[in-house]
Design a protein around this motif. Structure first.
Motif, short mmCIF file in Angstrom:
data_model
loop_
_atom_site.label_atom_id
_atom_site.label_comp_id
_atom_site.label_asym_id
_atom_site.label_seq_id
_atom_site.Cartn_x
_atom_site.Cartn_y
_atom_site.Cartn_z
N ASP A 186 -5.61 -0.76 -4.90
CA ASP A 186 -4.99 -1.25 -3.68
C ASP A 186 -5.87 -2.33 -3.07
O ASP A 186 -6.85 -2.04 -2.40
CB ASP A 186 -4.78 -0.11 -2.69
N GLU A 187 -5.50 -3.56 -3.30
CA GLU A 187 -6.28 -4.71 -2.80
C GLU A 187 -7.78 -4.47 -2.94
O GLU A 187 -8.51 -4.56 -1.95
CB GLU A 187 -5.95 -4.96 -1.33
N SER A 246 0.84 -1.20 0.00
CA SER A 246 0.00 0.00 0.00
C SER A 246 0.86 1.24 0.00
O SER A 246 0.59 2.21 -0.71
CB SER A 246 -0.90 0.02 1.23
MG MG Z 1 -2.35 -2.47 2.26
#
Ligand code: MG
Ligand code: ATP
Lengths: 323, 664, 381
Positions: C228-229, C107
């Motif tokens: 992000d994920e 991240s």
């Molecule tokens: Mg993360």
């Protein structure tokens, strides 16, 4: 479901309100605008109202006379003493109509700042001292002599007095010498500060009701004395100057001549209201009567003043400006 | 006492500390006891009642010179006087609308009917129809109590104070929300504003802003603004990160970030701040009456002079009702702000809104034109009944309960208060100071110890060390009682929403009923004593603590409690092993707020026999030559508050960082 | 431009068959790749550092501190190196996946690319421009026009309807209401949410909410999409739907994507190329079959061990040089054919399958090789 009911209720309420209002609106008297009150040559007269009933009695009677006899527009401001004195300088207060000593304030505002002047005695005498409830004076007749206080000290013990007898002090507005007195008279007592007049009154009231011992600082005139006649304990007699050094005081409090203080500009203008204040003079009994109307008979100060004035036209006559 | 609770929490630190810290604390306390028994009564720094230190004289002089300069100094002429003029104009305007005869009319512009209609309408527009009904009922009650005009005066003053508080408070809060530096800067100022007793600045205020609505309003808003600032800042700070980050990722400017993400997302919290500001403003109603603020406060103070509990209670009820109405309306408004539309179909709602708007306007017109709709019709006997009822209850209580209550008072005083006071106040000041600083270091951190050291220095410097320690003893006992009540009743309320519904209004009343109203009953039950002061503090502070704990317990996820039940916990285990540990943050907050609230009642305690700092403040307010000492006492109260708060926070932080061993 | 973006242990990686360099591309290997060797990268990251904590600036510069492990650094300097000396390139139109376990710095890395987190040191070049030198205004401009991001926790504004959420980015760049609505409606349809325009986020399921997030990112027509994920919070079925959605969108709009995930199968499914991170470091970067076929070290080997190898590896990874004994007249397949697809052919033939590229014989694959892989033999490459 709920919203449905809600809608119904709302609609119903709105309809019926409109209907009801339209119906009632047809009757009733309309509001007329008033012309600005004509206040004669007296103008506006501002009295500070210090927070005790005796004061309120003085103020109510003066205000009543000023309004009815002199046509003044009277403004009452509820203020503690110190703030009332400050008001002289800012032009927001014209008169204080019962002053208990306050030599420090006199020095500051009359002598130093020259914003206030003395307007003579109210005729009322103020007595400060130590009091016990009447049942105690009956049960222990010699308790009213300070010499015997130590004998009874254990009676007055409480959780607050640290093993000594408790001497209850009152409203912090008044100068007390009690800590010094206890020390200088060699009394086995501890001063405990009740902190407010209501607390003090409640303590005495309960002591009398339940026949509990209490010794406390109190003063006369005070409306409560006509509910329960507290008995004063005699301290060594006051002599001129015996209280000069607050640390070394070992005598009773002086008798205060309760006086009136007015703002310098108010006095200088010398209007009718000032002359009324200046002339105002009555007795402890008079004040106690009005105070009782207010405190015990639940009259408003205005009603109480009116009642007293009606019965005492002769006294009032004497206060009016001579012209 | 508080020390043991805090040691308790420090046991939850890392294992290495687990052994040494509590031992060190116990060791310290043991050493203190030994030293105390040897040195008791030395260097207590007692100051006789009538004696002033140089500092006190100096403060008097400063005060006098401020007064002397008021007609010459440009600050007065161009700054303070302008502020006063604006404030006066604002209050007079609102009073003219709803409370006082104005514009050549013998009555205000809007009479009772108009006010009731408009208030209900506004409540409905911004909240929902249930609180609108509540508002209508509450406001009508003022009339029935025979207190219409007084209530409107109070409302006018409160509205202006709240308006000005929000006008400055919300922007400052936003600033404190986005800037750490400003947040750090303003926090102690807010602490000062909230804990400095009003009595201390009442007299100077009238000197600066004269006697009148301006001073009363400013006195009120000094106390009422901090919640607006704090809660707004808190709201901004606790906006969840993801939407804000998303906003940034689209290239938002600082302004866009504020207006498009931060503010909308913290709207509900900010409305809560508005709510708290209103409550705080109402709490000042009676005190402001001491400088001639019009309204219900005056009624209370007047009634007190003749020890007329009934009349005071009647006015107190009006204040409570006003608080509850305003609280419920703003709370409902905040919920609405969060959830958007109500349960009505928007179209129907619009129609109804328009319809009721017309009704409200019509009522306003009636109340403008007709006397019957303007002045509340006489015959409101309700006030009479309330007064008589209250008087009867008080009389009954003092006749029948006094022995019991005296026993409680004696018990707590002898078992708890006197020993603690002896320990705190009769230790030599240097010993006591050292103990405080060391404790702060042990259970908190070095920073807290440094703050504590400064505070000890200030207390000694104030010349009121001994009085401060006596007040500290009372404060600790009161806080202990508050927290105990908070846990017991809070958990009870948190576990059952029925209990909550019943108790909450009582708590609201305890929080908003002016202390002056129950001064006499408290003295009747507990006589003139430090315990009476403690009771007054508890009545005011416990509701806050209870509410916080209850909300904390209620916020625990259902599933956690379910899991505990599934594991076969009985009620007691569920409470002690799950609900209390999980509501730990709330417990801490409750302790902290309880403490602050107790401290804010120190002065009221001074009115019923607490002596010490509270009495000094009252005396300073009452007698000019004691002003400096009273101010010093006020500062000492603030310092005590900051000291306890910082130590407690450091202790909480420390135990926070440790893994919560108690939750496994 | 051919600097291998591999560092540390990855540098000493074992010999990889086929000599596949990190930038070398083989269209046959990459099912959906449009990466071209000669294109300049869209994003080029060099020696990027992000250190959290006091005196963070000191760390990248100091050889001594930079050499410490994350844990040691934490104890010595009380700071966390979330991203350590990371370099890589992202080619236009590619789906570049950054993968790693929780806390590995993914991240942080992706936020450094758009400076949502300010990097401590290094270089991020976007279309030839060093982003770290861009001033506030320029950076805003880039974020408004060139980048968009999809977040793990959606980051939707709860008090806005779907349309208003989707139009949010446009609103921030100052687009008028009509245009916002028009464009928002378009992308809402694109992500299959038509009919929900006026719902509020909390009235939608998680998967639908993330579609809103996706639509919001697409609305501004950015050059690069960062994820992000995005699907970690979704349940497996919906996750699969959403992955297919991304694949579909990628085909449809052809954007460059940087995709963060901790899920290897997701990485393999979506990624043209994958960068594996551990404790802030790059462990290995390459195509999916490279990671599985030639793990740079034990860590990577562990990481990829449960992958159904037959689904990932191509014949290139399992072929063996032809021996004299081999009969070289079996069927012919390309080296980029996935093992699973070749199984039937290989097993059906009674002689080894020849792996041929451009007419050249690279090697052969017999029953033994295929069975090894299919039966989950861990011999590896
Ligand atoms: Mg993360
Ligand atoms: N603001 C911050 N301050 C200090 N440390 C941070 C901060 N943000 C991240 N870190 C640290 O940096 C490291 C990498 O964090 P990052 O969030 O980038 O991991 P991640 O790979 O995204 O993990 P996840 O899969 O859990 O999202 C972690 O050790 C984290 O503790």
């Amino acid at each position: 479901m709920r919203s449905f009911v809600g809608k119904r209720v709302l609609a119903g309420v709105s309809l019926s309100t409109v209907a009801a209002l339209t119906l009632t609106a047809c009757g009733g008297s309309k509001i007329e605008s008033t012309d600005a009150a004509d206040s004669g040559d007296c103008g506006t007269f501002t009295i500070a109202i210090n927070p005790w009933v005796g004061y309120e009695a003085n103020a109510a009677v003066i205000a009543h006379v000023a309004e009815t006899e002199l046509g003044c527009k009277v403004v009452k401001k509820d203020l503690k003493e110190e703030i009332a004195w400050q008001g002289f300088g800012t032009g927001q207060v014209d008169a204080i109509v019962e002053n208990w000593g306050h030599d420090d304030l006199k020095k500051k505002y009359i002598e130093d700042q020259k914003t206030a002047v003395n307007a003579g005695s109210t005729g009322v005498e103020g007595v400060i001292g130590w009091y016990v409830p009447p049942w105690m004076a009956e049960e222990y007749p010699d308790i009213t002599d300070w010499n015997n206080l130590n004998k009874y000290a254990s009676l007055f013990k409480t959780t607050e007095s640290g093993g000594k007898g408790q001497l209850l002090d009152g409203d912090p507005s008044f100068v007390t010498n009690d800590e010094a007195l206890v020390k200088n008279l060699g009394l086995d007592y501890q001063v405990v500060y009740a902190g407010s007049e209501p607390a003090l009154i409640q303590a005495f009231r309960q002591a009398e009701e339940k026949k509990e011992p209490v010794l406390g600082y109190f003063y006369d005139p005070q409306w409560f004395l006509s509910e329960i006649e507290l008995v004063k304990v005699d301290l060594p007699e006051y002599q001129e100057g015996c209280d000069a050094d607050p640390e070394k005081v070992a005598c009773d409090y002086p008798v205060y001549d309760l006086d009136k203080i007015v703002s310098k500009s108010f006095a200088d203008a010398n209007g009718p209201a000032y002359q009324l204040v200046d002339n105002f003079n009555w007795t402890n009994e008079d004040q106690n009567l009005v105070a009782r109307y207010i405190a015990q008979d639940n009259m408003s100060p205005e009603e109480a003043a009116e009642k007293w004035v009606e019965a005492n036209q002769d006294k009032v006559e004497a206060w009016l400006p001579q012209s | 006492m508080a020390t043991t609770t805090m040691t308790g929490s420090s046991t939850r630190t890392t294992p290495r500390r687990r052994i040494t810290k509590p031992l060190a604390v116990v060791g310290l306390l043991a050493l203190w006891l030994v030293a105390w028994s040897l040195l008791r009564g030395q260097d207590m720094l007692e100051l006789p009642r009538a004696t002033l230190t140089d500092l006190h004289h100096w403060l008097n002089d400063v005060n006098d010179s401020v007064g002397a300069s008021r007609n010459s100094s440009p600050i007065f002429l161009y700054f303070f006087n302008e502020i006063r003029a604006v404030m006066d104009a604002l209050v007079t305007f609102v009073q003219g609308l709803i409370a006082q005869p104005a514009y050549g009319r013998p009555v205000p512009v809007l009479g009772w009917l108009g006010v009731v209609a408009l208030v209900s309408y506004a409540s409905w527009v911004f909240a929902n129809w249930r609180v609108a009904l509540l508002a209508a009922g509450g406001f009508t009650l003022f009339g029935l109590q025979g207190l219409w005009q007084e209530s409107m005066d109070t409302l006018a003053l409160t509205l202006v104070a709240v308006f000005v508080s929000l006008l400055f408070g919300i922007p400052l809060g936003i600033l404190a929300g986005v800037s750490d530096r400003f947040h750090r800067l303003i926090t102690p100022v807010l602490d000062l504003m909230q804990t400095m007793p009003t009595f201390v600045y009442l007299a100077p205020l009238t000197l600066v802003f004269l006697i009148g609505p301006a001073s009363a309003t400013i006195a009120t808003l000094i106390y009422a603004m901090p919640p607006a600032i704090r809660i707004t800042a808190h709201g901004i700070r606790s906006v969840p990160a993801p939407p804000v980050e998303a906003t940034d990722s689209f290239g938002a400017t600082r302004r866009q970030r504020l207006t498009k993400a931060l503010l909308p997302l913290s709207k509900r919290t900010i409305v809560l701040g508005v709510n708290q500001t209103i409550m705080a403003a109402l709490a000042m109603v009676t005190v402001a009456a001491l400088i001639d603020a019009p309204g219900l406060g005056k009624t209370v103070i007047k009634a007190l002079q003749t020890t007329d509990v009934g009349t005071a209670f009647n006015a107190g009820v009006a204040i409570v009702v006003m608080a509850i109405v305003l609280d419920r309306v703003t709370t409902a408004a905040s919920v609405r702000a969060e959830q958007g539309g109500g349960d009505l179909n928007p179209r129907i709602r619009r129609l109804l809104l328009a319809g009721f708007g017309l009704v409200a306007a019509f009522c306003s017109y009636l109340s403008y034109t007709y006397l019957w709709a303007s002045e509340f019709p006489d015959g409101g006997q309700l006030g009479e009944y309330l007064s008589q009822g209250a008087t009867a209850v008080t009389t009954w209580a003092q006749q029948n309960l006094a022995d019991l209550t005296a026993g409680v008072k004696d018990g707590v005083t002898i078992m708890l208060l006197n020993p603690l006071e002896a320990l705190l106040a009769e230790s030599p000041w240097w010993l006591m100071g050292a103990v405080i600083v060391l404790l702060a270091a042990l259970i908190g951190n070095l920073r807290a110890a440094a703050v504590a050291a400064v505070c000890v220095g200030l207390l000694v410097g104030s010349g009121l060390w001994n009085a401060s320690m006596i007040t500290l003893a009372m404060t600790l006992v009161a806080t202990l009682l508050v927290v105990t009540l908070g846990v017991v009743i809070g958990v009870w309320m948190g576990r059952s929403s029925r209990v909550d519904r019943v108790i909450r209004p009582v708590l609201d009343a305890g929080q908003t009923m002016p202390a002056f109203v129950y001064l006499i009953p408290v003295v009747a039950l507990f006589s003139v004593s430090r315990f009476s002061a403690i009771v007054a503090g508890v009545v005011y502070a416990a509701p806050v603590a209870i509410k916080i704990v209850a909300d904390g317990v209620r916020a625990i996820p259902e599933s956690t409690v379910e899991a505990a039940t599934a594991a076969g916990s009985n009620t007691w285990q569920t409470i002690t092993k799950v609900q209390l540990p999980m509501a730990r943050q709330s417990l801490l907050l409750a302790t902290n707020q309880g403490l602050i609230y107790v401290l804010s009642m120190v002065v009221i305690g001074g009115l019923v026999g607490a002596g010490a700092l509270g009495y000094e403040v009252v005396a300073g307010f009452s007698q000019g030559q004691l002003y400096g000492k009273g101010l010093a006492a006020g500062v000492a109260i603030v310092v005590l508050g900051i000291m306890l708060d910082r130590i407690a926070r450091a202790a909480a932080q420390r135990s926070d960082r440790a893994p919560s061993a108690n939750q496994t | 431009m051919r600097t291998p973006a591999l560092h540390g242990r990855a540098e000493g990686a074992e010999q990889r068959p086929g000599g596949v360099g990190i930038m070398s591309t083989d269209t046959a290997v990459q099912p959906r790749g449009q990466v071209n060797d000669h294109q300049t990268p869209v994003i080029s990251v060099r020696n990027l550092w992000k250190v959290f904590g006091p005196n963070a600036d000191r760390v990248p510069g100091s050889a001594e501190l930079a050499a410490l492990s994350r844990r040691e650094l934490r104890e010595r300097a009380r700071c966390t190196a979330a991203v350590r000396e990371v370099s890589f390139d992202v080619a236009p139109g590619e789906v570049f996946v950054v993968m790693g376990l929780s806390g590995s710095g993914k991240s942080t890395l992706v936020r450094c690319l758009t400076r949502l987190i300010e990097p401590t040191a290094g270089e991020v070049v976007f279309e030839g421009e060093d982003i770290l030198r861009a001033d506030k205004r320029r950076l805003r401009e880039l974020r408004r026009r060139k980048f968009s991001m999809v977040f793990q926790h959606f980051g939707l504004l709860p008090y806005r309807t779907v349309v208003d959420n989707v139009g949010y980015g446009l609103e921030i760049r100052g687009a008028g209401r009509a245009e916002r609505i028009r464009r928002a409606t378009e992308v809402i349809e694109l992500v299959g949410l038509d009919g929900y325009e006026h719902s509020y986020p909390d009235q939608l399921s998680g998967g639908m909410q993330q579609r809103v997030g996706l639509a919001r990112a697409l609305a501004g027509d950015p050059d690069v999409l960062f994820f992000d994920e995005p699907f970690s919070a979704l349940d497996p079925l919906i996750r699969r739907d959403m992955q297919n959605e991304v694949i579909r969108l990628h085909r449809q709009v052809g954007k460059t994507m940087v995709f963060i995930t901790h899920d290897l199968s997701e990485a393999l499914k979506l990624g043209d190329r994958i960068l594996l991170m551990r404790d802030g470091n790059v462990v290995q970067a390459g195509t999916g079959d490279e990671l599985v076929g030639a793990p740079a070290d034990e860590y990577v080997r562990d990481f990829v061990q449960d992958v159904p190898r037959a689904d990932v590896l191509t014949l290139r990874w399992i072929m063996r040089p032809s021996r004299d004994a081999d009969q070289l007249d079996g069927p012919e397949l390309g080296p980029g054919v996935i093992v699973r697809d070749a199984v039937r052919t290989v097993l059906a033939a009674d002689r080894p399958v020849r792996v041929v590229e451009n007419g050249e014989l690279l090697g052969v694959v017999g029953h033994a090789e295929v069975l090894d892989i299919v039966a989950g033999n861990q011999a590896g490459a």
